[in-house]
Design an enzyme around this catalytic site. Sequence first.
Site, mmCIF file in Angstrom:
data_model
loop_
_atom_site.group_PDB
_atom_site.id
_atom_site.type_symbol
_atom_site.label_atom_id
_atom_site.label_comp_id
_atom_site.label_asym_id
_atom_site.label_seq_id
_atom_site.Cartn_x
_atom_site.Cartn_y
_atom_site.Cartn_z
ATOM 1 N N TYR A 155 0.824 -1.208 0.000
ATOM 2 C CA TYR A 155 0.000 0.000 0.000
ATOM 3 C C TYR A 155 0.861 1.261 0.000
ATOM 4 O O TYR A 155 0.668 2.162 -0.814
ATOM 5 C CB TYR A 155 -0.938 -0.009 1.215
ATOM 6 C CG TYR A 155 -1.779 1.229 1.338
ATOM 7 C CD1 TYR A 155 -2.916 1.390 0.561
ATOM 8 C CD2 TYR A 155 -1.448 2.238 2.232
ATOM 9 C CE1 TYR A 155 -3.702 2.536 0.660
ATOM 10 C CE2 TYR A 155 -2.223 3.379 2.344
ATOM 11 C CZ TYR A 155 -3.344 3.522 1.562
ATOM 12 O OH TYR A 155 -4.110 4.659 1.663
ATOM 13 N N LYS A 188 1.298 4.026 -3.131
ATOM 14 C CA LYS A 188 1.059 5.462 -2.985
ATOM 15 C C LYS A 188 2.332 6.255 -3.300
ATOM 16 O O LYS A 188 2.271 7.316 -3.930
ATOM 17 C CB LYS A 188 0.536 5.794 -1.589
ATOM 18 C CG LYS A 188 -0.823 5.190 -1.282
ATOM 19 C CD LYS A 188 -1.889 5.661 -2.250
ATOM 20 C CE LYS A 188 -3.273 5.165 -1.856
ATOM 21 N NZ LYS A 188 -4.306 5.572 -2.800
#
Length: 162
Positions: free
Chosen positions: A61, A65
């Site tokens: 994750y 990002k």
Amino acid sequence: MADDIFIALGTTRKHTPDEAEYYRIDHDYPVLAAKIAKANGAQAVFVVTAVGANAASRLFYVRTKGEVERDIIALDFAHTHIFRPSMIMGQRVEDRPGERLIIAAWHVLNPLLLGPADRYRGITGGEIARAMLHAARGDAPKLRVYHWKDMAALQREPDRQA
């Protein structure tokens, strides 16, 4: 023609358990939207990623990002604004009991997150949107990264007409 593009696209692992599909939604689509906007004259990009975003991270994750940030920065807009919220608070359309519990706990934790830890304070989606709008109406350097404190400060600015 476009002047600015605002990107706040993302999914959840619950809705998108397949990593390739998740990456396509959280990385590829935002970067593609930015490319299209730039090709159509956009001078500024405003993108929501996440606190701790880091393209070199081992965590999927956080790495995703970070790669979004890296790839949008590489597009070389006149102004790039990156918003890094921690927990996004507020009501959800769907029932997610576990997340409701975490958000309730975050309300208790928020006042305890001081100094450098304040970047982990929760913020609502509406507050993020207002911060993005205020940032779009102000002067900014070529690249600006906003954490909770920066987004909260933008909330205190008076509304100005565009």
